[in-house]
Design an enzyme around this catalytic site. Structure first.
Site, mmCIF file in Angstrom:
data_model
loop_
_atom_site.group_PDB
_atom_site.id
_atom_site.type_symbol
_atom_site.label_atom_id
_atom_site.label_comp_id
_atom_site.label_asym_id
_atom_site.label_seq_id
_atom_site.Cartn_x
_atom_site.Cartn_y
_atom_site.Cartn_z
ATOM 1 N N TYR A 109 0.859 -1.191 0.000
ATOM 2 C CA TYR A 109 0.000 0.000 0.000
ATOM 3 C C TYR A 109 0.893 1.238 0.000
ATOM 4 C CZ TYR A 109 -3.131 3.676 1.539
ATOM 5 O OH TYR A 109 -3.846 4.843 1.615
ATOM 6 N N GLU A 197 -3.429 7.482 -4.157
ATOM 7 C CA GLU A 197 -3.395 6.208 -3.437
ATOM 8 C C GLU A 197 -3.175 5.070 -4.418
ATOM 9 O OE1 GLU A 197 -7.045 4.346 -1.794
ATOM 10 O OE2 GLU A 197 -6.050 4.629 0.130
#
Ligand code: ADP
Ligand code: MG
Length: 387
Positions: A109, A197
């Site tokens: 992530y 993101e």
């Protein structure tokens, strides 16, 4: 302003952030053409909507051959995709991203965003990629690393090392990772992103670092200096009432489910008004901020937009007459009501400059507008109206 994954990846390419090969398709035939061009399976079919969690909702499928590919493309294009982020009504899929399937060794992530508390940029990263990051943050916050960057100094090699070591990036992928992160950071700053993101950022079996997913959000207040980014706006993905309101420079925010529409001047007053609606047993479904110097035309359009929502059972107009005088507001409301008609009870509470003139205009209009003496009175009248 949000954009689609395929658009975000286009920007990534421009900024030298590696992404899988692929392109967008608006029909099954176009999708097949892209798959043919990619030349090898697996090929991935990805629904393009402005919401995440598509994988779990059936909007991302990996096809191992041409027949499976066609099946998935037909299935996903035109489906109403329901994910955690779309709400129960879901979103209609009108385009697909067709991409090469990667040989994933590890999913990470990674995000870059401004941090209000420190007034710095922050890189957030975790080895627990591909999962719900909110869940990781809640259950195992120690698995998320944060690297803060002073925007005036920019990203430095030690920031890159801190992130890379924190993610246990293997030595052969280190150089690529560092270059990617530096480019990503510079993109976030130069494009005025309110968030980038990548979930997941993948390490492939071949030790390449590739952004498999891409979510990019821009600071709307900075869009005036990014004409090319504004081109990416997709009105299909936005609330139709919000789009309509923005045409008249009105701030309209849809809040989900509820039964009371409200018109106010100023966001602080909106918060207080919504508390008041709640106290009266109602549920605000939206708020429309007409701002300081609204014209009669803006008020008319605002009123029309509020009434267009069938869930609205009553409207509360709460205006503190300062720059926006009460007589002007009253004229706007009367004009609007005469044009579009009153579909639901409308309670008006106003206070301030030219209050008496405003009240007179409302009284002489002959319309069934409910006048409230003050906020408490408005709440009581609203309660009666929604019962
Ligand atoms: P979402 O976050 O909306 O569910 P993602 O783009 O993150 O969508 O895709 C979900 C999952 O699908 C990924 O975590 C990954 O495991 C798999 N996936 C997506 N794209 C590819 C690809 N090009 N190759 C292999 N697997 C993929
Ligand atoms: Mg994802």
């Amino acid at each position: 302003m949000k954009i689609h994954e395929y658009q975000a990846k286009e920007l990534f390419r421009k900024h030298n952030v590696p992404v899988p090969e692929g392109s967008v398709a608006f029909s099954v035939d176009e999708a097949k053409a892209v798959a043919e061009k990619l030349g090898a399976y697996p090929v991935v079919v990805k629904a393009q909507i402005h919401a995440g969690g598509r994988g779990k909702g059936g909007g991302v499928k990996v096809a191992k051959d041409a027949s499976e590919f066609e099946k998935y493309a037909k299935e996903i294009l035109g489906m109403t995709l329901v994910t955690k982020q779309t709400g129960p009504e879901g979103k209609l899929v009108k385009k697909l991203l067709i991409e090469q399937g990667l040989n994933i060794a590890k999913e990470l992530y990674l995000s870059v965003l401004p941090d209000r508390a420190t007034a710095k940029m922050v890189i957030m990263a975790s080895e627990e990629g591909g999962m719900d990051i909110e869940e990781v943050a809640e259950k195992t916050p120690e698995k998320i690393i944060k690297v803060y960057i002073d925007p005036l100094l920019g990203i430095q090699p030690y920031h890159l090392r801190e992130a890379a070591f924190g993610l246990n990036i293997p030595a052969p992928a280190m150089k690529q990772f560092n270059a990617m992160l530096k480019n990503l950071y510079n993109m976030a700053v130069s494009c005025d992103c309110s968030m980038i993101e990548i979930n997941p950022l993948v390490l492939t079996a071949e030790d390449n670092v590739i952004a498999l997913d891409a979510k990019v959000d821009f600071d709307s207040n900075a869009l005036y200096r990014h004409k090319d980014i504004v081109e990416y706006r997709d009105l299909d993905e936005e609330d139709p009432n919000e789009v309509e309101a923005s045409k008249f420079d009105l701030n309209y925010i849809h809040l989900g489910s509820g039964n009371v529409g409200n018109m106010v001047n100023g966001a602080g007053l909106a918060m207080a008004t919504m508390d008041c609606i709640k106290l009266a047993g109602g549920n605000p479904i939206n708020f429309l901020d007409v701002g300081g110097g609204a014209s009669a035309e803006q008020i008319e359009n605002g009123f029309r937009i509020l009434q267009s929502d069938d869930s609205v059972k009553a409207i509360l107009i709460n205006i503190f007459g300062g720059i926006l005088r009460c007589d002007r507001l009253a004229n706007g409301v009367v004009q609007a009501a005469e044009k579009v008609g009153l579909k639901v009870p409308v309670i008006i509470r106003m206070e301030g400059t030219n209050l008496e003139e405003g009240k007179k205009i409302l009284a002489e209009s002959g319309l069934e507008l409910i006048n409230a003496a003050d906020l408490k009175d408005a709440a009581e009248k609203l309660k009666a109206a929604i019962q």
